[in-house]
Design a protein around this motif. Structure first.
Motif, PDB file in Angstrom:
ATOM      1  N   ARG A   1      -5.904   2.519  98.597  1.00  0.00           N
ATOM      2  CA  ARG A   1      -6.251   2.263  99.994  1.00  0.00           C
ATOM      3  C   ARG A   1      -7.598   2.851 100.346  1.00  0.00           C
ATOM      4  NH1 ARG A   1      -1.638   5.273 102.619  1.00  0.00           N
ATOM      5  NH2 ARG A   1      -2.254   6.622 100.895  1.00  0.00           N
ATOM      6  N   GLY A   2      -7.870   4.034  99.784  1.00  0.00           N
ATOM      7  CA  GLY A   2      -9.141   4.708 100.041  1.00  0.00           C
ATOM      8  C   GLY A   2     -10.306   3.811  99.657  1.00  0.00           C
ATOM      9  N   LYS A   3     -10.250   3.276  98.437  1.00  0.00           N
ATOM     10  CA  LYS A   3     -11.338   2.432  97.934  1.00  0.00           C
ATOM     11  C   LYS A   3     -11.439   1.125  98.703  1.00  0.00           C
ATOM     12  CE  LYS A   3     -12.102   4.001  93.259  1.00  0.00           C
ATOM     13  NZ  LYS A   3     -12.055   3.683  91.822  1.00  0.00           N
ATOM     14  N   ALA A   4     -10.310   0.655  99.265  1.00  0.00           N
ATOM     15  CA  ALA A   4     -10.302  -0.626  99.977  1.00  0.00           C
ATOM     16  C   ALA A   4     -10.709  -0.478 101.450  1.00  0.00           C
ATOM     17  CB  ALA A   4      -8.921  -1.262  99.879  1.00  0.00           C
ATOM     18  N   GLY A   5     -10.961   0.741 101.887  1.00  0.00           N
ATOM     19  CA  GLY A   5     -11.355   0.956 103.281  1.00  0.00           C
ATOM     20  C   GLY A   5     -10.191   1.225 104.217  1.00  0.00           C
ATOM     21  N   GLY A   6      -9.021   1.524 103.635  1.00  0.00           N
ATOM     22  CA  GLY A   6      -7.820   1.753 104.451  1.00  0.00           C
ATOM     23  C   GLY A   6      -7.576   3.211 104.804  1.00  0.00           C
TER      24      GLY A   6
END
Ligand code: GDP
Ligand code: MN
Length: 354
Positions: free
Chosen positions: A45-50
């Motif tokens: 999620r971190g890498k996806a902008g979440g």
């Protein structure tokens, strides 16, 4: 069943394991600064902008609006978690899982936790069996040596002992903490938690009510204009139900396998999907209960009758676990129960379905 982060962290907190202070993000923040985190059943999620840090009311509102709509690996969140902002000294990896080869609950650890964990070679993890000896003192020392955190041996011992306790108590298959945060004040806090529970153990946990349950059913629309919707448990029985409906000259709208140990909430969710079919005239419910309990299904049927004004007539066949309670519940409400599928199907024809 995979839990969402906030659900897994509720279990951690209930087992006295340190998690960040948090709230479910609504229209106004409870406290700021905060980290807003998308609650989807997937990592990365971190890498996806979440995962976004917000410091002001405006940043909060913008992040909530953005993350709510942001699909991550095909999942859009129903819930957003807001957490206190933690100042990170180190990000570690720690997981408890079942090692099937060793037939043992095993701990896996890595010095490099956080979003780049996929970069760690699979053979670079520390693995340690924890349930044969229950020697948490030794495990704590081993972890402290491995992480190079000599003064944390007792804290790590305490953490692993509590994690294993939670793991066994909740019939977990996986409990992964990544990152396990070492704060700048020297505390160990579960920054993220991924948890998977054993569905086959659901009967031991009447209190289990998780968002993920809704995704546990296997659902296929066969004919959007079908007149008969089906609910069954087990793929074989669900297929047989669809076939029997078709053999009777009727048009099945869907295949639905509610799985083993389905809860009232998940069956009710299924009803809500079925009533969307435009030509629906009957719903046939065909349950042979083993792990699934007839009374749980019966309660879902009664809730569906209360909550769904457009619920069509029902043809109900129940057998197996807790049949008597179910029959009692349903007959009190004037619902007819059939003891075999053929009679239930015949009753559909009596209802004069086209
Ligand atoms: P994932 O990407 O789905 O695994 O989501 P995580 O919950 O693990 O968050 C991803 C990353 O965001 C973490 O590895 C941290 O680096 C960062 N992060 C999350 N919470 C905090 C926090 O409170 N403070 C800081 N500084 N970073 C955070
Ligand atoms: Mn993570």
């Amino acid at each position: 069943m995979k839990l969402l982060e906030y659900e897994a962290k509720q279990i951690l907190a209930a087992n006295d394991i340190a998690v960040p202070k948090s709230y479910i993000a609504g229209s106004v923040p409870d406290f700021l600064p905060a980290v807003i985190k998308s609650q989807v059943p997937t990592g990365g999620r971190g890498k996806a902008g979440g995962v976004t840090i917000v410091k002001t009311d405006d940043e909060y509102a913008a992040a909530v609006a953005m993350i709510k709509k942001l699909p991550i690996k095909g999942h859009t969140p129903k819930t957003l978690l807001a957490e206190e902002l933690i100042t990170i000294n180190r990000e570690l990896y720690l997981a408890i899982l079942i090692d099937k080869k060793a037939v043992a609950i095993t701990l896996m650890a890595h010095k490099n936790g956080g979003v780049e964990v996929e970069e760690n070679p699979a053979d670079s993890y520390l693995r340690s069996v924890v349930d044969k000896t229950n020697d948490f003192d030794a495990v704590g020392q081993q972890l402290a040596d491995y992480y190079d955190l000599a003064d944390q041996a007792f804290a790590l011992q305490d953490l692993v002992e509590k994690l294993c306790g939670a793991f066994v108590k909740t019939d977990a298959l996986l409990l992964e903490i990544n990152p396990l945060i070492l704060t700048k004040d020297g505390d160990l806090v579960a920054g993220d938690c991924k948890m998977e529970l054993d569905d086959a153990a659901a009967f031991r946990h009447p209190g289990w009510h998780f968002e993920a349950e809704k995704a546990e059913v296997n659902f296929v629309t066969l004919d959007q204009n079908g007149t008969v919707a089906t609910i069954a448990n087990g793929a074989g029985l669900a297929m047989a139900t669809v076939d029997a409906v078709a053999d009777a000259g009727l048009t099945p709208a869907n295949f639905l396998d509610i799985g083993g140990g389905a809860s009232e909430a998940s069956v009710l969710a299924a009803f809500k999907r079925l009533v969307q079919y435009p030509n629906l005239q009957v719903i046939i419910i065909n349950i042979v209960a083993g792990i699934t309990r007839c009374d749980e299904v019966a309660r879902a049927i009664l809730s569906a009758r209360d909550q769904l004004p457009n619920l069509p007539p029902l043809a109900i066949r129940l057998a197996g676990t807790n049949y008597e309670q179910a029959a009692d519940l349903l007959s009190k409400s004037g619902l007819v129960l059939y003891s075999d599928l053929a009679t239930a199907i015949a009753s559909i024809n009596d209802k004069e379905v086209a």
